[in-house]
Design a protein around this motif. Structure first.
Motif, short mmCIF file in Angstrom:
data_model
loop_
_atom_site.label_atom_id
_atom_site.label_comp_id
_atom_site.label_asym_id
_atom_site.label_seq_id
_atom_site.Cartn_x
_atom_site.Cartn_y
_atom_site.Cartn_z
N MET A 17 0.22 -1.00 -0.19
CA MET A 17 0.24 -0.29 0.04
C MET A 17 1.05 1.30 -0.03
O MET A 17 0.68 2.15 0.04
CB MET A 17 -0.86 -0.10 1.57
N GLY A 18 2.28 1.15 -0.62
CA GLY A 18 3.31 2.17 -0.52
C GLY A 18 3.44 2.58 0.96
O GLY A 18 3.50 2.44 0.96
N ARG A 19 3.17 3.62 0.61
CA ARG A 19 4.12 5.11 1.23
C ARG A 19 3.30 5.74 3.16
O ARG A 19 3.30 5.78 3.64
CB ARG A 19 4.58 6.14 1.11
N PHE A 20 1.71 4.92 2.49
CA PHE A 20 1.21 5.45 3.30
C PHE A 20 0.23 4.12 3.70
O PHE A 20 0.04 3.37 3.65
CB PHE A 20 -0.31 6.18 2.27
N GLU B 202 -2.67 2.46 6.97
CA GLU B 202 -4.28 3.19 6.94
C GLU B 202 -4.36 3.29 8.24
O GLU B 202 -5.20 4.88 7.78
CB GLU B 202 -5.02 1.37 7.54
N ASP B 203 -3.75 4.02 9.09
CA ASP B 203 -4.22 5.09 9.95
C ASP B 203 -4.32 5.98 9.63
O ASP B 203 -4.58 7.45 9.35
CB ASP B 203 -2.84 5.32 11.16
N GLU B 204 -2.98 6.25 8.54
CA GLU B 204 -3.24 8.52 8.10
C GLU B 204 -4.01 7.99 6.94
O GLU B 204 -4.71 9.05 6.75
CB GLU B 204 -1.78 7.91 6.73
N ALA C 52 -7.14 8.65 9.41
CA ALA C 52 -7.41 10.27 9.80
C ALA C 52 -7.62 11.28 8.45
O ALA C 52 -8.06 12.04 9.25
CB ALA C 52 -5.71 10.86 10.20
N VAL C 53 -7.33 10.71 7.18
CA VAL C 53 -7.54 11.87 6.97
C VAL C 53 -9.83 12.19 6.16
O VAL C 53 -10.03 12.91 6.21
CB VAL C 53 -7.15 11.24 5.58
N VAL C 54 -9.65 10.71 6.70
CA VAL C 54 -11.49 10.53 6.42
C VAL C 54 -12.04 11.14 7.63
O VAL C 54 -13.32 11.66 7.73
CB VAL C 54 -11.93 8.65 6.35
N SER C 55 -11.84 11.00 8.66
CA SER C 55 -11.45 10.98 9.88
C SER C 55 -12.31 12.79 9.94
O SER C 55 -12.85 13.44 10.44
CB SER C 55 -11.27 10.83 11.30
#
Length: 188
Positions: A1-4, A6-8, A11-14
């Motif tokens: 999933m690359g450099r990102f 799941e937590d990030e 965080a974006v969605v939240s």
């Protein structure tokens, strides 16, 4: 999933959801202020372009809460007696392939009851357009006469293995004509 991680992503969605909720609350508060200043709901609707229901929910937050609760309670399941469209659609099947004597060359324009797409003209010398016409006629025919007028038995046999058809339609035709079923299974 690359450099990102799941937590990030969470965080974006939240962050988006929080900003969206805050913006909605601010908008509703301002709408209530306009309403308290004498703006009628119909005026708010006219100026904002929002629906009557959106204005109603903005002016009465308890309505939005009740609507959202009811949406969550609504079961996403289909009713017990639900049948997919393909199972309900009355596909027409010819009595015999020998009766299919439609055009085999030139340009054909299908009648509107068969093809209302605006592209009802088919150049039969182009294989893709020929196959497209056969798919349209097979799926949209409402009478056996439609089939007799627009389909040719030899072309149908040749095209059958490659036609992209609803499974219910293909099954009905192959049950009626075992020779089509044989060509389809040979192509697979």
């Amino acid at each position: 999933m690359g450099r990102f991680s799941e937590d990030e992503l969470h965080a974006v969605v939240s962050k988006y959801e929080a900003m969206r909720a805050a913006a909605l609350a601010e908008r509703d508060e301002q709408m209530r202020a306009f309403h308290a200043a004498g703006w009628r709901p119909v005026d708010l609707q006219r100026v904002t372009g929002y629906s009557r229901e959106t204005i109603r929910q903005a002016l009465r937050p308890e309505v939005r809460r009740a609507t959202n609760i009811n949406r969550r309670r609504t079961s996403p399941q289909s009713p017990a007696d639900y049948q997919p469209y393909g199972d309900r659609k009355p596909y027409v099947v010819a009595e015999t392939l020998a009766a299919l004597h439609g055009p085999t060359d030139g340009t054909v324009t299908l009648p509107r009851h068969l093809d209302w797409s605006g592209h009802a003209e088919y150049d039969l010398s182009r294989t893709a357009r020929l196959a497209s016409m056969y798919k349209v006629v097979l799926t949209e025919a409402s009478t056996v006469e439609d089939l007799h007028t627009w389909l040719d038995a030899d072309l149908l046999r040749r095209l059958w293995p490659t036609l992209w058809l609803p499974p219910q339609l293909r099954q009905r035709w192959e049950e009626a004509f075992s020779e089509l079923a044989a060509t389809h299974s040979n192509a697979a």
